[in-house]
Design a protein around this motif. Structure first.
Motif, PDB file in Angstrom:
ATOM      1  N   ARG A   1      76.029  15.951  -9.176  1.00  0.00           N
ATOM      2  CA  ARG A   1      75.085  15.394 -10.152  1.00  0.00           C
ATOM      3  C   ARG A   1      74.712  16.443 -11.194  1.00  0.00           C
ATOM      4  O   ARG A   1      74.403  17.586 -10.844  1.00  0.00           O
ATOM      5  N   ILE A   2      74.727  16.037 -12.461  1.00  0.00           N
ATOM      6  CA  ILE A   2      74.348  16.923 -13.563  1.00  0.00           C
ATOM      7  C   ILE A   2      73.188  16.297 -14.329  1.00  0.00           C
ATOM      8  O   ILE A   2      73.191  15.091 -14.614  1.00  0.00           O
ATOM      9  N   GLY A   3      72.189  17.112 -14.648  1.00  0.00           N
ATOM     10  CA  GLY A   3      71.054  16.658 -15.436  1.00  0.00           C
ATOM     11  C   GLY A   3      71.172  17.148 -16.864  1.00  0.00           C
ATOM     12  O   GLY A   3      71.887  18.121 -17.152  1.00  0.00           O
ATOM     13  N   VAL A   4      70.474  16.486 -17.783  1.00  0.00           N
ATOM     14  CA  VAL A   4      70.478  16.900 -19.180  1.00  0.00           C
ATOM     15  C   VAL A   4      69.084  16.695 -19.755  1.00  0.00           C
ATOM     16  O   VAL A   4      68.418  15.693 -19.459  1.00  0.00           O
ATOM     17  N   LEU A   5      68.626  17.664 -20.533  1.00  0.00           N
ATOM     18  CA  LEU A   5      67.337  17.527 -21.204  1.00  0.00           C
ATOM     19  C   LEU A   5      67.409  18.120 -22.600  1.00  0.00           C
ATOM     20  O   LEU A   5      68.255  18.979 -22.891  1.00  0.00           O
TER      21      LEU A   5
ATOM     22  N   ILE B   1      81.130  12.485 -11.904  1.00  0.00           N
ATOM     23  CA  ILE B   1      79.844  13.143 -11.655  1.00  0.00           C
ATOM     24  C   ILE B   1      78.708  12.252 -12.162  1.00  0.00           C
ATOM     25  O   ILE B   1      78.749  11.765 -13.291  1.00  0.00           O
ATOM     26  N   GLU B   2      77.688  12.050 -11.342  1.00  0.00           N
ATOM     27  CA  GLU B   2      76.518  11.277 -11.771  1.00  0.00           C
ATOM     28  C   GLU B   2      75.677  12.112 -12.738  1.00  0.00           C
ATOM     29  O   GLU B   2      75.634  13.347 -12.619  1.00  0.00           O
ATOM     30  N   THR B   3      75.021  11.426 -13.667  1.00  0.00           N
ATOM     31  CA  THR B   3      74.186  12.148 -14.636  1.00  0.00           C
ATOM     32  C   THR B   3      72.769  11.613 -14.629  1.00  0.00           C
ATOM     33  O   THR B   3      72.537  10.410 -14.461  1.00  0.00           O
ATOM     34  N   PHE B   4      71.840  12.525 -14.863  1.00  0.00           N
ATOM     35  CA  PHE B   4      70.424  12.174 -14.880  1.00  0.00           C
ATOM     36  C   PHE B   4      69.771  12.754 -16.132  1.00  0.00           C
ATOM     37  O   PHE B   4      70.019  13.913 -16.488  1.00  0.00           O
ATOM     38  N   GLY B   5      68.966  11.962 -16.785  1.00  0.00           N
ATOM     39  CA  GLY B   5      68.268  12.413 -17.983  1.00  0.00           C
ATOM     40  C   GLY B   5      66.852  12.834 -17.658  1.00  0.00           C
ATOM     41  O   GLY B   5      66.121  12.119 -16.956  1.00  0.00           O
ATOM     42  N   VAL B   6      66.483  14.010 -18.143  1.00  0.00           N
ATOM     43  CA  VAL B   6      65.120  14.503 -17.983  1.00  0.00           C
ATOM     44  C   VAL B   6      64.377  14.185 -19.277  1.00  0.00           C
ATOM     45  O   VAL B   6      64.746  14.678 -20.342  1.00  0.00           O
ATOM     46  N   HIS B   7      63.356  13.358 -19.184  1.00  0.00           N
ATOM     47  CA  HIS B   7      62.630  12.914 -20.362  1.00  0.00           C
ATOM     48  C   HIS B   7      61.477  13.865 -20.686  1.00  0.00           C
ATOM     49  O   HIS B   7      60.841  14.419 -19.801  1.00  0.00           O
ATOM     50  N   GLN B   8      61.238  14.079 -21.977  1.00  0.00           N
ATOM     51  CA  GLN B   8      60.132  14.913 -22.473  1.00  0.00           C
ATOM     52  C   GLN B   8      60.273  16.383 -22.103  1.00  0.00           C
ATOM     53  O   GLN B   8      59.302  17.065 -21.793  1.00  0.00           O
ATOM     54  N   GLY B   9      61.494  16.876 -22.157  1.00  0.00           N
ATOM     55  CA  GLY B   9      61.748  18.305 -22.029  1.00  0.00           C
ATOM     56  C   GLY B   9      61.309  18.902 -20.700  1.00  0.00           C
ATOM     57  O   GLY B   9      61.306  18.245 -19.653  1.00  0.00           O
TER      58      GLY B   9
ATOM     59  N   ASN C   1      59.879  13.318 -14.501  1.00  0.00           N
ATOM     60  CA  ASN C   1      60.247  12.177 -15.356  1.00  0.00           C
ATOM     61  C   ASN C   1      61.769  12.182 -15.544  1.00  0.00           C
ATOM     62  O   ASN C   1      62.283  12.567 -16.594  1.00  0.00           O
ATOM     63  N   ILE C   2      62.475  11.770 -14.520  1.00  0.00           N
ATOM     64  CA  ILE C   2      63.934  11.874 -14.461  1.00  0.00           C
ATOM     65  C   ILE C   2      64.522  10.512 -14.080  1.00  0.00           C
ATOM     66  O   ILE C   2      64.064   9.882 -13.122  1.00  0.00           O
ATOM     67  N   THR C   3      65.528  10.065 -14.837  1.00  0.00           N
ATOM     68  CA  THR C   3      66.161   8.783 -14.550  1.00  0.00           C
ATOM     69  C   THR C   3      67.682   8.928 -14.588  1.00  0.00           C
ATOM     70  O   THR C   3      68.220   9.778 -15.291  1.00  0.00           O
TER      71      THR C   3
ATOM     72  N   LEU D   1      64.330  19.064  -9.578  1.00  0.00           N
ATOM     73  CA  LEU D   1      65.790  18.950  -9.676  1.00  0.00           C
ATOM     74  C   LEU D   1      66.414  18.784  -8.292  1.00  0.00           C
ATOM     75  O   LEU D   1      67.304  17.958  -8.088  1.00  0.00           O
ATOM     76  N   LYS D   2      65.930  19.554  -7.333  1.00  0.00           N
ATOM     77  CA  LYS D   2      66.443  19.447  -5.966  1.00  0.00           C
ATOM     78  C   LYS D   2      66.080  18.101  -5.350  1.00  0.00           C
ATOM     79  O   LYS D   2      66.875  17.498  -4.614  1.00  0.00           O
ATOM     80  N   LYS D   3      64.893  17.625  -5.666  1.00  0.00           N
ATOM     81  CA  LYS D   3      64.430  16.340  -5.141  1.00  0.00           C
ATOM     82  C   LYS D   3      65.357  15.206  -5.562  1.00  0.00           C
ATOM     83  O   LYS D   3      65.608  14.272  -4.788  1.00  0.00           O
ATOM     84  N   HIS D   4      65.858  15.296  -6.783  1.00  0.00           N
ATOM     85  CA  HIS D   4      66.751  14.266  -7.305  1.00  0.00           C
ATOM     86  C   HIS D   4      68.224  14.573  -7.010  1.00  0.00           C
ATOM     87  O   HIS D   4      69.114  13.865  -7.483  1.00  0.00           O
ATOM     88  N   GLY D   5      68.478  15.623  -6.262  1.00  0.00           N
ATOM     89  CA  GLY D   5      69.847  15.960  -5.875  1.00  0.00           C
ATOM     90  C   GLY D   5      70.709  16.460  -7.022  1.00  0.00           C
ATOM     91  O   GLY D   5      71.937  16.375  -6.952  1.00  0.00           O
TER      92      GLY D   5
END
Length: 319
Positions: free
Chosen positions: A3-7, A32-40, A48-50, A89-93
């Motif tokens: 999983r990769i996040g982006v902000l 790879i799954e992606t997650f968006g971090v809202h509001q920096g 605030n991650i979806t 970040l760890k909580k959301h994997g």
């Protein structure tokens, strides 16, 4: 990496959405799954991650601003705030994070990396003030926005035979002023990187009037002083009538140019590749049209090289 996040963080810049799109679709392409971090970073602390799907980034490549939104975070400047972010970040994997923004955003990415969480920085700021890259996402669009304003103001300056002072953004960097001034045919360009003499500017304006010049355009970078302050100082030595235009945040918005969309797509995709190869603590950039990367810490510590030859050329062409 599963999983990769982006902000996005800091001031918005045209092309951020194109970078988000590239991160999401490049990741999904490789499973790879992606997650968006809202509001920096503020949103990171608050969880605030979806999850983002292919459709989440549909029809955004042409939009200015950032669909993930942005916010300042004083709390994230503290160790406690940073550790809260890591826990979310760890909580959301999430295994790695792409941070899109300027030097403040890069500092946040570096702090997360120091806490053991891999991050890659993508330079996005209209100021074009990040070392390690010739261009940042958003700069080209802002440049063209300023050029459009200069062209319009020149019509009025010529009609009324006046000197116009145009204040542009850029924080402590003069790239917007320099590039826009050179491309827009400004008679004088004032940037933080080069000293100037107000008496010399006044003399240039007066000499222009003597040879029949009807107007003058002066571009002032906000990192030097405000346009109003500059106008007051110029009037003290020249007594020349002038008008001031402050372009302000109009420079940050608008549809990104083709260059910014392509740059954002290339940089966003490369950021994902680095995380896939477990290369955290890096930032991507472009040099001579080649995508490059370096350590975030190196980029934060080294001074950005200013192209003095462009400034000299602008003076030669504005005689």
């Amino acid at each position: 990496m599963k999983r990769i996040g982006v902000l996005t963080s800091g001031g918005d810049a045209p092309g951020m959405n194109a970078a988000i799109r590239a991160v999401v679709r490049k990741s999904i392409y490789h499973g790879i799954e992606t997650f968006g971090v809202h509001q920096g970073f503020n949103g990171l602390i608050n969880g605030n991650i979806t999850k983002l799907e292919l459709g989440s980034v549909g029809d955004i490549v042409q939009r200015g601003g950032t669909i993930l939104r942005s916010a300042r975070s004083e709390e994230f400047k503290t160790r406690e705030g940073q550790l809260k972010g890591v826990e979310q970040l760890k909580k959301h994997g999430i295994d790695g994070l792409v941070v899109i923004g300027g030097d403040g955003s890069f500092m946040g990415a570096q702090k997360l990396t120091e806490h053991g969480f891999p991050c890659v920085g993508v330079p996005a700021t209209i100021d074009n003030d990040i070392s390690g890259t010739q261009f940042t996402i958003g700069f080209d669009t802002a440049l063209n926005t300023v050029l459009d304003a200069i062209d319009k103001i020149r019509d009025t300056a010529s009609s009324h035979e006046r000197t116009f002072i145009i204040e542009v953004m850029g924080r402590g960097a003069g790239d917007i002023a320099l590039w826009a001034g050179l491309a827009g045919g400004a008679e004088t360009i004032i940037v933080p990187e080069v000293d100037f003499d107000m008496n010399d500017i006044a003399t240039r304006i007066k000499n222009g009037v003597k040879r029949g010049k009807k107007h003058s355009i002066i571009i002032v970078a906000e990192g030097v002083m405000s346009g109003v302050e500059f106008a007051e100082k110029l009037y003290e030595v020249s007594k020349v009538e002038h008008r001031v235009s402050v372009l302000g945040h109009i420079q940050r918005g608008g549809t990104p140019t083709g260059f910014d969309r392509v740059l954002a797509s290339r940089l966003g995709a490369r950021a994902v590749e680095l995380l896939m190869n477990n290369q955290g603590g890096k930032a991507v950039g472009i040099v001579r049209n080649e995508i490059v990367e370096d350590d975030i810490l190196t980029i934060l510590e080294q001074d950005r090289v200013y192209d003095k030859s462009m400034y000299d050329l602008s003076k030669e062409l504005s005689i």
